[in-house]
Enzyme design. Sequence first.
Site, PDB file in Angstrom:
ATOM      1  N   HIS A   1       0.842  -1.205   0.000  1.00 34.83           N
ATOM      2  CA  HIS A   1       0.000   0.000   0.000  1.00 34.83           C
ATOM      3  C   HIS A   1       0.868   1.242   0.000  1.00 34.83           C
ATOM      4  O   HIS A   1       1.868   1.305   0.717  1.00 34.83           O
ATOM      5  CB  HIS A   1      -0.876   0.062   1.261  1.00 34.83           C
ATOM      6  CG  HIS A   1      -2.113  -0.760   1.171  1.00 34.83           C
ATOM      7  ND1 HIS A   1      -2.770  -1.227   2.289  1.00 34.83           N
ATOM      8  CD2 HIS A   1      -2.829  -1.182   0.104  1.00 34.83           C
ATOM      9  CE1 HIS A   1      -3.833  -1.902   1.906  1.00 34.83           C
ATOM     10  NE2 HIS A   1      -3.892  -1.901   0.591  1.00 34.83           N
TER      11      HIS A   1
ATOM     12  N   HIS B   1       5.654  -3.755   4.795  1.00 39.51           N
ATOM     13  CA  HIS B   1       4.941  -5.039   4.807  1.00 39.51           C
ATOM     14  C   HIS B   1       4.252  -5.216   3.465  1.00 39.51           C
ATOM     15  O   HIS B   1       3.968  -4.246   2.766  1.00 39.51           O
ATOM     16  CB  HIS B   1       3.936  -5.087   5.964  1.00 39.51           C
ATOM     17  CG  HIS B   1       2.961  -3.956   5.959  1.00 39.51           C
ATOM     18  ND1 HIS B   1       3.242  -2.721   6.515  1.00 39.51           N
ATOM     19  CD2 HIS B   1       1.723  -3.850   5.426  1.00 39.51           C
ATOM     20  CE1 HIS B   1       2.208  -1.916   6.343  1.00 39.51           C
ATOM     21  NE2 HIS B   1       1.264  -2.569   5.677  1.00 39.51           N
TER      22      HIS B   1
ATOM     23  N   TYR C   1       0.573   1.847   8.432  1.00 43.77           N
ATOM     24  CA  TYR C   1       1.658   1.605   9.390  1.00 43.77           C
ATOM     25  C   TYR C   1       2.984   1.647   8.641  1.00 43.77           C
ATOM     26  O   TYR C   1       3.175   0.891   7.687  1.00 43.77           O
ATOM     27  CB  TYR C   1       1.467   0.238  10.061  1.00 43.77           C
ATOM     28  CG  TYR C   1       0.112   0.107  10.728  1.00 43.77           C
ATOM     29  CD1 TYR C   1      -0.108   0.635  11.998  1.00 43.77           C
ATOM     30  CD2 TYR C   1      -0.953  -0.505  10.070  1.00 43.77           C
ATOM     31  CE1 TYR C   1      -1.347   0.539  12.610  1.00 43.77           C
ATOM     32  CE2 TYR C   1      -2.204  -0.607  10.669  1.00 43.77           C
ATOM     33  CZ  TYR C   1      -2.394  -0.080  11.936  1.00 43.77           C
ATOM     34  OH  TYR C   1      -3.618  -0.168  12.524  1.00 43.77           O
ATOM     35  N   TYR C   2       3.903   2.527   9.091  1.00 44.26           N
ATOM     36  CA  TYR C   2       5.134   2.776   8.347  1.00 44.26           C
ATOM     37  C   TYR C   2       6.271   1.841   8.767  1.00 44.26           C
ATOM     38  O   TYR C   2       7.300   2.261   9.294  1.00 44.26           O
ATOM     39  CB  TYR C   2       5.532   4.257   8.476  1.00 44.26           C
ATOM     40  CG  TYR C   2       4.550   5.150   7.731  1.00 44.26           C
ATOM     41  CD1 TYR C   2       4.702   5.387   6.375  1.00 44.26           C
ATOM     42  CD2 TYR C   2       3.447   5.692   8.382  1.00 44.26           C
ATOM     43  CE1 TYR C   2       3.778   6.158   5.685  1.00 44.26           C
ATOM     44  CE2 TYR C   2       2.525   6.469   7.698  1.00 44.26           C
ATOM     45  CZ  TYR C   2       2.697   6.691   6.350  1.00 44.26           C
ATOM     46  OH  TYR C   2       1.789   7.452   5.654  1.00 44.26           O
ATOM     47  N   HIS C   3       6.049   0.579   8.522  1.00 45.03           N
ATOM     48  CA  HIS C   3       7.103  -0.445   8.611  1.00 45.03           C
ATOM     49  C   HIS C   3       6.790  -1.370   7.446  1.00 45.03           C
ATOM     50  O   HIS C   3       5.676  -1.910   7.371  1.00 45.03           O
ATOM     51  CB  HIS C   3       7.022  -1.208   9.945  1.00 45.03           C
ATOM     52  CG  HIS C   3       7.996  -2.359  10.013  1.00 45.03           C
ATOM     53  ND1 HIS C   3       9.146  -2.316  10.765  1.00 45.03           N
ATOM     54  CD2 HIS C   3       8.004  -3.566   9.394  1.00 45.03           C
ATOM     55  CE1 HIS C   3       9.815  -3.456  10.612  1.00 45.03           C
ATOM     56  NE2 HIS C   3       9.130  -4.230   9.781  1.00 45.03           N
TER      57      HIS C   3
ATOM     58  N   HIS D   1       1.105  -7.271   1.303  1.00 48.48           N
ATOM     59  CA  HIS D   1      -0.186  -7.958   1.447  1.00 48.48           C
ATOM     60  C   HIS D   1      -0.267  -9.114   0.450  1.00 48.48           C
ATOM     61  O   HIS D   1       0.082  -8.953  -0.726  1.00 48.48           O
ATOM     62  CB  HIS D   1      -1.334  -6.983   1.148  1.00 48.48           C
ATOM     63  CG  HIS D   1      -1.328  -5.760   2.028  1.00 48.48           C
ATOM     64  ND1 HIS D   1      -2.289  -5.519   2.986  1.00 48.48           N
ATOM     65  CD2 HIS D   1      -0.473  -4.703   2.098  1.00 48.48           C
ATOM     66  CE1 HIS D   1      -2.033  -4.371   3.594  1.00 48.48           C
ATOM     67  NE2 HIS D   1      -0.934  -3.851   3.064  1.00 48.48           N
TER      68      HIS D   1
ATOM     69  N   GLN E   1      -0.355   5.329   0.303  1.00 44.29           N
ATOM     70  CA  GLN E   1       0.233   5.309   1.638  1.00 44.29           C
ATOM     71  C   GLN E   1      -0.258   4.082   2.415  1.00 44.29           C
ATOM     72  O   GLN E   1      -1.426   3.725   2.313  1.00 44.29           O
ATOM     73  CB  GLN E   1      -0.235   6.566   2.415  1.00 44.29           C
ATOM     74  CG  GLN E   1       0.188   7.860   1.846  1.00 44.29           C
ATOM     75  CD  GLN E   1       1.661   8.146   2.166  1.00 44.29           C
ATOM     76  OE1 GLN E   1       2.208   7.635   3.124  1.00 44.29           O
ATOM     77  NE2 GLN E   1       2.293   8.929   1.344  1.00 44.29           N
TER      78      GLN E   1
HETATM   79  P1  M7G Z   1      -1.539  -1.064   5.823  1.00 52.58           P
HETATM   80  O1  M7G Z   1      -1.310  -1.077   4.366  1.00 52.58           O
HETATM   81  O2  M7G Z   1      -0.492  -0.401   6.669  1.00 52.58           O
HETATM   82  O3  M7G Z   1      -2.880  -0.375   6.206  1.00 52.58           O
HETATM   83  O4  M7G Z   1      -1.694  -2.585   6.235  1.00 52.58           O
HETATM   84  P2  M7G Z   1      -4.415  -0.778   6.144  1.00 52.58           P
HETATM   85  O5  M7G Z   1      -4.742  -1.324   7.520  1.00 52.58           O
HETATM   86  O6  M7G Z   1      -5.093   0.550   5.926  1.00 52.58           O
HETATM   87  O7  M7G Z   1      -4.587  -1.757   5.029  1.00 52.58           O
HETATM   88  C1  M7G Z   1      -1.584  -3.064   7.529  1.00 52.58           C
HETATM   89  C2  M7G Z   1      -2.177  -4.460   7.557  1.00 52.58           C
HETATM   90  O8  M7G Z   1      -1.926  -5.046   8.826  1.00 52.58           O
HETATM   91  C3  M7G Z   1      -3.694  -4.443   7.374  1.00 52.58           C
HETATM   92  O9  M7G Z   1      -4.072  -5.366   6.374  1.00 52.58           O
HETATM   93  C4  M7G Z   1      -4.233  -4.808   8.762  1.00 52.58           C
HETATM   94  O10 M7G Z   1      -5.443  -5.549   8.713  1.00 52.58           O
HETATM   95  C5  M7G Z   1      -3.105  -5.638   9.340  1.00 52.58           C
HETATM   96  N1  M7G Z   1      -3.017  -5.564  10.802  1.00 52.58           N
HETATM   97  C6  M7G Z   1      -3.168  -4.447  11.541  1.00 52.58           C
HETATM   98  N2  M7G Z   1      -2.956  -4.775  12.849  1.00 52.58           N
HETATM   99  C7  M7G Z   1      -3.016  -3.809  13.954  1.00 52.58           C
HETATM  100  C8  M7G Z   1      -2.679  -6.105  12.917  1.00 52.58           C
HETATM  101  C9  M7G Z   1      -2.363  -6.988  14.014  1.00 52.58           C
HETATM  102  O11 M7G Z   1      -2.293  -6.626  15.184  1.00 52.58           O
HETATM  103  N3  M7G Z   1      -2.120  -8.280  13.660  1.00 52.58           N
HETATM  104  C10 M7G Z   1      -2.183  -8.733  12.354  1.00 52.58           C
HETATM  105  N4  M7G Z   1      -1.947 -10.017  12.114  1.00 52.58           N
HETATM  106  N5  M7G Z   1      -2.480  -7.907  11.325  1.00 52.58           N
HETATM  107  C11 M7G Z   1      -2.721  -6.604  11.609  1.00 52.58           C
END
Ligand code: M7G
Length: 320
Positions: A251, A260, A256-258, A262, A253
């Site tokens: 994604h 990852h 969460y800015y670490h 999908h 933006q």
């Molecule tokens: P993102 O692209 O930073 O943002 O993705 P988005 O949430 O707007 O898509 C972060 C991804 O981490 C998302 O798909 C969240 O559903 C997932 N996620 C967030 N949290 C807080 C957790 C968690 O605590 N555990 C797990 N397993 N996934 C999480």
Amino acid sequence: MAQSSEKRKRQDVDGGGLGDPEVSDSHPLAGFRLQAVLKESARDKVIFLHGKVDGDSQEPQDTVVILERVPFQADAVSGLLSQRPPVTLQLKNDIYSVYHLTPPPALNEIKTTVICPATEKHIKKYLRQDLFLIHETGEDYKAVTLPFIEAQSFSIQWVYNILEKKAEADRIEYENPDPEHGFILIPDFKWNQKQVEDLYLIAICHPRGIKSLRDLTSDHLPLLRNILIEGQDAILKRYGFHGNKLRIYLHYQPSYYHLHVHFTALGHDAPGISVERAHLLHDVIQNIESDPRYYQIRTLTYALRADEALLAKFREVGKC
Ligand code: M7G
């Protein structure tokens, strides 16, 4: 010290984990008082609520609750129908009839995600709002976006808890432990893992400090290739799901800015797969191969919600 299962569950959900304020061992939604319906979707059978929940001895805490009907599991459904569950006729016309069927409780679960204490940013994230498109140049990133990201304090503790095996350790599907080129593959908390139709995992990279797509250069190609190849492999082995059935993307933006990545089932309309947000990992790797500074230079387009602070920053400099 042994934790109650309720407390453990909550830590697993929001990643609050160790060092967070103590959480009540009673019901996680004790005394829930609705403040607002943030968003709902009849099509997706999901509703996002903002409420207050009583902490142990603390002030009532802002809480976001997401209630979501879980998808059907094909094997459970045929058994359900043969057991003649109670049905109420709603309409009959010629060969057409509509009933309301009351399933047994085990087939009637509602996935409930709780974020507590929820920050202002969590509440805004789920609030339905107007969207505005930003065309962020490399210069905009340096002048507007990066200082904004560095100044904000949206916790990524849940990410570190996963990397350090302090939360969700038993859910890890695959790990490449290399500190520079390794990652952890884990089910996203949007997925209940009961059916592969809405399969959703995330690969969280081990190295810290890679905030987003914008930081990626040719130095990161080994990491990105590992995530692509080993992630697909692990999913094939565990779920029999081939890479050509997976949508693998970042994604921009992100929330969460670490860094990852999908991994979702191609047939699943997961939230955040729109063209202005999802960047296919295959394309990202190719772009960096053709120009190591591609993501520092190129204009990247994305949408921001009306009340997002970053949108205000772009408006201040006359960019939106
Ligand atoms: P993102 O692209 O930073 O943002 O993705 P988005 O949430 O707007 O898509 C972060 C991804 O981490 C998302 O798909 C969240 O559903 C997932 N996620 C967030 N949290 C807080 C957790 C968690 O605590 N555990 C797990 N397993 N996934 C999480």
